[in-house]
Design a protein around this motif. Sequence first.
Motif, PDB file in Angstrom:
ATOM      1  N   SER A  55      18.503 -26.428  26.826  1.00  0.00           N
ATOM      2  CA  SER A  55      17.662 -25.524  26.052  1.00  0.00           C
ATOM      3  C   SER A  55      17.624 -25.846  24.568  1.00  0.00           C
ATOM      4  CB  SER A  55      18.147 -24.082  26.240  1.00  0.00           C
ATOM      5  OG  SER A  55      19.453 -23.942  25.704  1.00  0.00           O
ATOM      6  N   GLY A  56      18.668 -26.485  24.076  1.00  0.00           N
ATOM      7  CA  GLY A  56      18.748 -26.767  22.645  1.00  0.00           C
ATOM      8  C   GLY A  56      19.121 -25.560  21.818  1.00  0.00           C
ATOM      9  N   GLN A  57      19.396 -24.422  22.476  1.00  0.00           N
ATOM     10  CA  GLN A  57      19.756 -23.183  21.798  1.00  0.00           C
ATOM     11  C   GLN A  57      21.193 -22.813  22.150  1.00  0.00           C
ATOM     12  OE1 GLN A  57      17.791 -21.657  19.612  1.00  0.00           O
ATOM     13  NE2 GLN A  57      16.130 -23.104  19.961  1.00  0.00           N
ATOM     14  N   PRO A  58      21.888 -22.128  21.226  1.00  0.00           N
ATOM     15  CA  PRO A  58      23.256 -21.679  21.525  1.00  0.00           C
ATOM     16  C   PRO A  58      23.266 -20.753  22.734  1.00  0.00           C
ATOM     17  CG  PRO A  58      22.757 -21.431  19.177  1.00  0.00           C
ATOM     18  CD  PRO A  58      21.470 -21.760  19.860  1.00  0.00           C
ATOM     19  N   ILE A  64      32.711 -17.197  24.329  1.00  0.00           N
ATOM     20  CA  ILE A  64      33.752 -17.593  25.276  1.00  0.00           C
ATOM     21  C   ILE A  64      34.494 -18.831  24.799  1.00  0.00           C
ATOM     22  CG2 ILE A  64      34.165 -18.438  27.628  1.00  0.00           C
ATOM     23  CD1 ILE A  64      31.945 -16.657  28.586  1.00  0.00           C
ATOM     24  N   SER A  65      33.785 -19.730  24.136  1.00  0.00           N
ATOM     25  CA  SER A  65      34.393 -20.976  23.673  1.00  0.00           C
ATOM     26  C   SER A  65      34.846 -20.900  22.221  1.00  0.00           C
ATOM     27  CB  SER A  65      33.396 -22.132  23.842  1.00  0.00           C
ATOM     28  OG  SER A  65      32.210 -21.888  23.077  1.00  0.00           O
ATOM     29  N   GLU A  66      34.773 -19.706  21.626  1.00  0.00           N
ATOM     30  CA  GLU A  66      35.182 -19.543  20.237  1.00  0.00           C
ATOM     31  C   GLU A  66      36.384 -18.620  20.153  1.00  0.00           C
ATOM     32  OE1 GLU A  66      31.728 -17.972  18.397  1.00  0.00           O
ATOM     33  OE2 GLU A  66      30.653 -19.883  18.348  1.00  0.00           O
ATOM     34  N   SER A  67      37.118 -18.719  19.065  1.00  0.00           N
ATOM     35  CA  SER A  67      38.310 -17.894  18.888  1.00  0.00           C
ATOM     36  C   SER A  67      37.981 -16.514  18.338  1.00  0.00           C
ATOM     37  CB  SER A  67      39.292 -18.594  17.935  1.00  0.00           C
ATOM     38  OG  SER A  67      38.672 -18.867  16.684  1.00  0.00           O
ATOM     39  N   LYS A  72      27.072 -12.198  18.197  1.00  0.00           N
ATOM     40  CA  LYS A  72      25.771 -12.387  17.549  1.00  0.00           C
ATOM     41  C   LYS A  72      24.810 -13.150  18.448  1.00  0.00           C
ATOM     42  CE  LYS A  72      23.508 -14.109  13.364  1.00  0.00           C
ATOM     43  NZ  LYS A  72      22.469 -14.829  14.109  1.00  0.00           N
ATOM     44  N   ALA A  73      25.304 -14.209  19.111  1.00  0.00           N
ATOM     45  CA  ALA A  73      24.434 -14.999  19.980  1.00  0.00           C
ATOM     46  C   ALA A  73      23.901 -14.161  21.141  1.00  0.00           C
ATOM     47  CB  ALA A  73      25.191 -16.220  20.519  1.00  0.00           C
ATOM     48  N   LEU A  74      24.731 -13.253  21.658  1.00  0.00           N
ATOM     49  CA  LEU A  74      24.292 -12.384  22.750  1.00  0.00           C
ATOM     50  C   LEU A  74      23.236 -11.404  22.258  1.00  0.00           C
ATOM     51  CD1 LEU A  74      24.611 -11.536  25.682  1.00  0.00           C
ATOM     52  CD2 LEU A  74      26.488 -10.033  24.988  1.00  0.00           C
ATOM     53  N   PHE A  75      23.427 -10.866  21.057  1.00  0.00           N
ATOM     54  CA  PHE A  75      22.420  -9.962  20.503  1.00  0.00           C
ATOM     55  C   PHE A  75      21.123 -10.700  20.198  1.00  0.00           C
ATOM     56  CE2 PHE A  75      20.337  -8.193  16.713  1.00  0.00           C
ATOM     57  CZ  PHE A  75      19.884  -7.004  17.268  1.00  0.00           C
ATOM     58  N   ASP A  76      21.230 -11.937  19.697  1.00  0.00           N
ATOM     59  CA  ASP A  76      20.024 -12.733  19.439  1.00  0.00           C
ATOM     60  C   ASP A  76      19.240 -12.947  20.730  1.00  0.00           C
ATOM     61  OD1 ASP A  76      20.564 -12.893  16.756  1.00  0.00           O
ATOM     62  OD2 ASP A  76      21.547 -14.853  16.870  1.00  0.00           O
ATOM     63  N   PHE A  77      19.958 -13.136  21.845  1.00  0.00           N
ATOM     64  CA  PHE A  77      19.297 -13.278  23.141  1.00  0.00           C
ATOM     65  C   PHE A  77      18.551 -11.995  23.500  1.00  0.00           C
ATOM     66  CE2 PHE A  77      19.489 -12.449  27.722  1.00  0.00           C
ATOM     67  CZ  PHE A  77      18.771 -13.524  28.210  1.00  0.00           C
ATOM     68  N   VAL A  78      19.186 -10.848  23.241  1.00  0.00           N
ATOM     69  CA  VAL A  78      18.548  -9.559  23.501  1.00  0.00           C
ATOM     70  C   VAL A  78      17.280  -9.420  22.669  1.00  0.00           C
ATOM     71  CG1 VAL A  78      18.787  -7.062  23.293  1.00  0.00           C
ATOM     72  CG2 VAL A  78      20.702  -8.424  24.139  1.00  0.00           C
ATOM     73  N   PHE A 116      27.969  -4.487  18.840  1.00  0.00           N
ATOM     74  CA  PHE A 116      26.887  -5.054  19.654  1.00  0.00           C
ATOM     75  C   PHE A 116      25.989  -3.955  20.208  1.00  0.00           C
ATOM     76  CE2 PHE A 116      25.657  -6.043  24.099  1.00  0.00           C
ATOM     77  CZ  PHE A 116      24.685  -6.994  23.835  1.00  0.00           C
ATOM     78  N   ILE A 117      26.603  -2.899  20.750  1.00  0.00           N
ATOM     79  CA  ILE A 117      25.823  -1.790  21.284  1.00  0.00           C
ATOM     80  C   ILE A 117      25.045  -1.093  20.179  1.00  0.00           C
ATOM     81  CG2 ILE A 117      26.003   0.503  22.321  1.00  0.00           C
ATOM     82  CD1 ILE A 117      26.156  -1.717  24.334  1.00  0.00           C
ATOM     83  N   HIS A 118      25.655  -0.961  19.001  1.00  0.00           N
ATOM     84  CA  HIS A 118      24.975  -0.318  17.877  1.00  0.00           C
ATOM     85  C   HIS A 118      23.708  -1.073  17.497  1.00  0.00           C
ATOM     86  CE1 HIS A 118      24.206   1.552  14.004  1.00  0.00           C
ATOM     87  NE2 HIS A 118      24.237   0.354  13.445  1.00  0.00           N
ATOM     88  N   TYR A 119      23.807  -2.395  17.355  1.00  0.00           N
ATOM     89  CA  TYR A 119      22.635  -3.191  16.995  1.00  0.00           C
ATOM     90  C   TYR A 119      21.583  -3.150  18.101  1.00  0.00           C
ATOM     91  CZ  TYR A 119      24.813  -5.119  12.812  1.00  0.00           C
ATOM     92  OH  TYR A 119      25.367  -5.266  11.566  1.00  0.00           O
TER      93      TYR A 119
END
Length: 220
Positions: A55-58, A64-67, A72-78, A116-119
């Motif tokens: 996809s070329g997108q995060p 999951i792979s970050e500490s 943010k990436a999940l919200f951007d998907f939403v 996340f829920i707030h945004y």
Amino acid sequence: VLFAPFLQSCLLCNIMFYSLEGVNLTAAKERGQLVFLEGLKSCLDLLFGEEEEQSGQPSPLQFISESASNLKALFDFVRTSLTPAGSDSWKGPVLLVDDLSVLLSLGITPVAVLDFIHYCRVAVCSQLKGNIVVLVHSNEDSEDEENELVVNSLCHHSDLILWAEGLATGFCKDVHGQIKIIRRVSLELTAEQDHVQIYQYKIQDKNVTFFARGLSAAVL
């Protein structure tokens, strides 16, 4: 994560706990009425490095792979999914999250989950006049303080709560549990108390039967 504008008439709240049956999600997806994020597949694609290459997108599940606990990436998907390509725009979309407790199991902090829920509430409920439906798990005897913090916060901000639980008397073959329906009238800043209704239910092969307490066909 599901986005389903065609379910608007089925929901009565901004955030609630839900059980959804009898909806053909495959057909809705084919008609462009549903955007579905399959968490398990996305996790595997992320771990094996396939998703970003295609996809070329995060990945929406990049956390999951970050500490750090960063959704943010999940919200951007939403947010991106709520603005589909083309001239047609969705009216009154519904965001279904099944289930939010998994994020805590993956190491996300309660604060990050609630942010996340707030945004999502701002984007879906305030801006697009839609609804959010969230499934979480809870137990009165639970010692998971982080999960209970999220559950209590969701209950505080919910218009409608559907609370499903087993029978206090134990197992029964004809009554599998009870569901408490709480309509949060108190959120409207009135002197009225919240409306509470309690029904019992029996899970069958393809549907669920609901009835008032003590009125099971087996009892009568």
